[in-house]
Design a protein around this motif. Structure first.
Motif, PDB file in Angstrom:
ATOM      1  N   ALA A 121       0.839  -1.200   0.000  1.00 25.59           N
ATOM      2  CA  ALA A 121       0.000   0.000   0.000  1.00 25.59           C
ATOM      3  C   ALA A 121       0.869   1.244   0.000  1.00 25.59           C
ATOM      4  O   ALA A 121       1.976   1.250   0.554  1.00 25.59           O
ATOM      5  CB  ALA A 121      -0.933   0.013   1.216  1.00 25.59           C
ATOM      6  N   LEU A 122       0.374   2.286  -0.657  1.00 27.00           N
ATOM      7  CA  LEU A 122       0.924   3.634  -0.534  1.00 27.00           C
ATOM      8  C   LEU A 122       0.203   4.290   0.630  1.00 27.00           C
ATOM      9  O   LEU A 122      -0.957   4.677   0.511  1.00 27.00           O
ATOM     10  CB  LEU A 122       0.668   4.424  -1.821  1.00 27.00           C
ATOM     11  CG  LEU A 122       1.800   4.597  -2.824  1.00 27.00           C
ATOM     12  CD1 LEU A 122       1.281   5.257  -4.091  1.00 27.00           C
ATOM     13  CD2 LEU A 122       2.927   5.431  -2.233  1.00 27.00           C
ATOM     14  N   ILE A 158       9.096   4.230  -7.166  1.00 24.52           N
ATOM     15  CA  ILE A 158       8.032   5.201  -6.953  1.00 24.52           C
ATOM     16  C   ILE A 158       8.306   6.420  -7.818  1.00 24.52           C
ATOM     17  O   ILE A 158       9.384   7.022  -7.738  1.00 24.52           O
ATOM     18  CB  ILE A 158       7.921   5.613  -5.475  1.00 24.52           C
ATOM     19  CG1 ILE A 158       7.725   4.383  -4.585  1.00 24.52           C
ATOM     20  CG2 ILE A 158       6.776   6.598  -5.278  1.00 24.52           C
ATOM     21  CD1 ILE A 158       7.657   4.699  -3.111  1.00 24.52           C
ATOM     22  N   VAL A 159       7.345   6.787  -8.655  1.00 23.89           N
ATOM     23  CA  VAL A 159       7.478   7.919  -9.567  1.00 23.89           C
ATOM     24  C   VAL A 159       6.320   8.884  -9.326  1.00 23.89           C
ATOM     25  O   VAL A 159       5.156   8.458  -9.227  1.00 23.89           O
ATOM     26  CB  VAL A 159       7.487   7.462 -11.034  1.00 23.89           C
ATOM     27  CG1 VAL A 159       7.521   8.671 -11.975  1.00 23.89           C
ATOM     28  CG2 VAL A 159       8.689   6.556 -11.302  1.00 23.89           C
ATOM     29  N   ALA A 160       6.647  10.167  -9.212  1.00 25.72           N
ATOM     30  CA  ALA A 160       5.633  11.215  -9.115  1.00 25.72           C
ATOM     31  C   ALA A 160       5.517  11.891 -10.472  1.00 25.72           C
ATOM     32  O   ALA A 160       6.535  12.249 -11.078  1.00 25.72           O
ATOM     33  CB  ALA A 160       6.007  12.232  -8.044  1.00 25.72           C
ATOM     34  N   THR A 178       2.993   6.802  -8.292  1.00 23.06           N
ATOM     35  CA  THR A 178       2.743   5.448  -8.797  1.00 23.06           C
ATOM     36  C   THR A 178       3.876   4.526  -8.376  1.00 23.06           C
ATOM     37  O   THR A 178       5.058   4.902  -8.439  1.00 23.06           O
ATOM     38  CB  THR A 178       2.634   5.447 -10.328  1.00 23.06           C
ATOM     39  OG1 THR A 178       1.643   6.398 -10.734  1.00 23.06           O
ATOM     40  CG2 THR A 178       2.247   4.065 -10.846  1.00 23.06           C
ATOM     41  N   THR A 179       3.524   3.301  -7.933  1.00 17.36           N
ATOM     42  CA  THR A 179       4.531   2.318  -7.539  1.00 17.36           C
ATOM     43  C   THR A 179       4.656   1.224  -8.591  1.00 17.36           C
ATOM     44  O   THR A 179       3.692   0.881  -9.271  1.00 17.36           O
ATOM     45  CB  THR A 179       4.170   1.654  -6.199  1.00 17.36           C
ATOM     46  OG1 THR A 179       3.017   0.822  -6.388  1.00 17.36           O
ATOM     47  CG2 THR A 179       3.893   2.682  -5.126  1.00 17.36           C
ATOM     48  N   ASN A 202       1.566  -1.358  -9.259  1.00 14.07           N
ATOM     49  CA  ASN A 202       0.918  -0.258  -9.972  1.00 14.07           C
ATOM     50  C   ASN A 202      -0.103   0.472  -9.085  1.00 14.07           C
ATOM     51  O   ASN A 202      -1.218   0.796  -9.506  1.00 14.07           O
ATOM     52  CB  ASN A 202       0.229  -0.764 -11.245  1.00 14.07           C
ATOM     53  CG  ASN A 202      -0.101   0.366 -12.210  1.00 14.07           C
ATOM     54  OD1 ASN A 202       0.650   1.344 -12.283  1.00 14.07           O
ATOM     55  ND2 ASN A 202      -1.194   0.246 -12.933  1.00 14.07           N
ATOM     56  N   LEU A 203       0.287   0.725  -7.840  1.00 18.04           N
ATOM     57  CA  LEU A 203      -0.560   1.475  -6.916  1.00 18.04           C
ATOM     58  C   LEU A 203      -0.429   2.956  -7.201  1.00 18.04           C
ATOM     59  O   LEU A 203       0.660   3.448  -7.512  1.00 18.04           O
ATOM     60  CB  LEU A 203      -0.166   1.172  -5.477  1.00 18.04           C
ATOM     61  CG  LEU A 203      -0.233  -0.295  -5.034  1.00 18.04           C
ATOM     62  CD1 LEU A 203       0.308  -0.445  -3.636  1.00 18.04           C
ATOM     63  CD2 LEU A 203      -1.659  -0.817  -5.120  1.00 18.04           C
TER      64      LEU A 203
END
Length: 381
Positions: free
Chosen positions: A150-151, A188-190, A235-236, A240-241
């Motif tokens: 989970a994020l 993790i990409v913003a 996004t993880t 793909n969260l």
């Protein structure tokens, strides 16, 4: 001397007429009235800060009282107290919380929220304090919980952020995220869009969170249609969260308050566990600051009489937020400062802990914030 000559000499004597006397009294009255208004405004500002400081003391004491109680004695529910503290209403809410993700599903720890409200000159004021309490006899083992991936949180700071004449933030944007349940480190990409152009930033692991610094030039004021908000999507990979965060950019034509400098002295916060067989990251006892700490901030572009508060928010050892209200300097209304006595706060240990300074202007509700990263270092026995 004849009566005619006496009248002539008296007529030539200097003196103040009744009209001149009335004018002089009017000028003096205007000056005294202006001084009186300035004095009243100063007293009202001092009263605001005094009442907020008292609210901070009440909230801190209420949390410390609950944290010192046996876990089973802290009752789940809501309690309202408007009689013990003159002029303040204190609402204490205790609820069950899942230690892995903060949800109320599992009865593992108790989340405590203390809300204090009061009025100043007919205007409502509020301060909120929170913490989490776990059983003293058994530590919550995050590995045994085995949560799903989970994020748990995402963020950007400062928020809101002032912009320059070109509509770009006046400083770089700090991005952060927290995750649980991944078997290995995720990617993790913003990502966001600025002036119709896609932008992105990869986050790297820091002392306690995934972090990244995004260049201020990659953000731009979106205009009235966008209401100044830029949506950042985290996004993880794998799983793909996704989770979004709305960053507020202030209108470049506005002149909001700005926090121009912040500091803490000493620059390294030392904490120590009094019991030699415990460490600060796991102990339930006495892991507090060794030195008195002084926090300072300079806030510009505001009317000192219309500032609701300047405060600093920090992380406690258990992961909850603590707050300290700063006091306005008598000699310079732009400067704010307060101290935390030695051995009072159990700070979260780490080489890069965020201390968030927040200034709130009461006239239009504008809040600005900035983050000062401070080293919190455990002193071994």
């Amino acid at each position: 001397m004849t009566s005619a000559r006496v009248r002539q000499r008296l007529a030539g004597d200097d003196g103040m007429s009744l009209v001149e006397l009335l004018v002089a009294m009017f000028v003096i009255s205007v000056g005294l009235f202006a001084l009186l208004n300035s004095f009243i405004a100063s007293m009202q500002s001092a009263l605001d800060q005094q009442m907020r400081s008292e609210a901070t003391r009440i909230g801190t004491e209420r949390l410390e009282t609950l944290r010192s109680m046996d876990f089973d004695d802290v009752e789940v529910g809501t309690e309202t107290d408007s009689t013990t503290f003159d002029g303040y209403t204190v609402v204490t809410e205790v609820a069950w919380m899942d230690a892995s993700d903060g949800s109320p599903d599992n009865e593992q720890v108790k989340a405590v929220t203390v809300t204090i409200t009061w009025e100043v000159r007919g205007q409502a004021r509020e301060s909120v304090f929170d913490t989490a309490i776990s059983p003293l006899s058994t530590q919550v083992d995050s590995e045994s919980i085995d949560p799903d991936p989970a994020l748990t949180s995402v963020g950007a700071s400062p928020d809101p952020v002032p912009t320059d004449e070109n509509g770009h933030p006046v400083e770089d944007i700090q991005l952060d995220a927290s995750v649980v349940g991944f078997e290995s480190d995720p990617l993790i990409v913003a990502s966001w869009e600025s002036e119709g152009v896609p932008k992105s930033e990869q986050l790297d692991w820091g002392a306690d969170k995934w972090r990244a610094t995004a260049d201020r030039g990659d953000f731009a004021w979106p205009g009235d249609d966008g209401e100044g908000n830029i949506t950042i999507t985290f996004t993880t990979t794998p799983e793909n969260l996704t989770r979004t965060y709305d960053l507020t950019l202030l209108d470049p034509d506005a002149d909001p308050p700005q926090i121009t400098s912040t500091s803490v002295s000493p620059t390294v916060i030392r904490v120590k566990e009094k019991h030699s067989n415990h460490e600060c990251t796991h102990s339930q006892h006495h892991c507090k600051n060794l030195d008195e700490l002084t926090f300072s901030a300079t806030v510009e572009n505001f009317d000192p009489d219309n500032v609701d508060s300047v405060k600093v928010r920090y992380l406690r050892r258990d992961g909850s937020n603590g707050e300290l209200a700063l006091q306005q300097s008598e000699s310079n209304p732009l400067d704010w400062q307060s101290t935390i006595p030695a051995e009072q706060v159990e700070f979260k240990v780490g080489s890069d802990q965020p201390f968030t300074f927040i200034a709130t202007e009461v006239t239009d509700g504008v809040s600005v914030s900035t983050v000062l990263n401070v080293t919190v270092q455990e002193v071994k026995n």
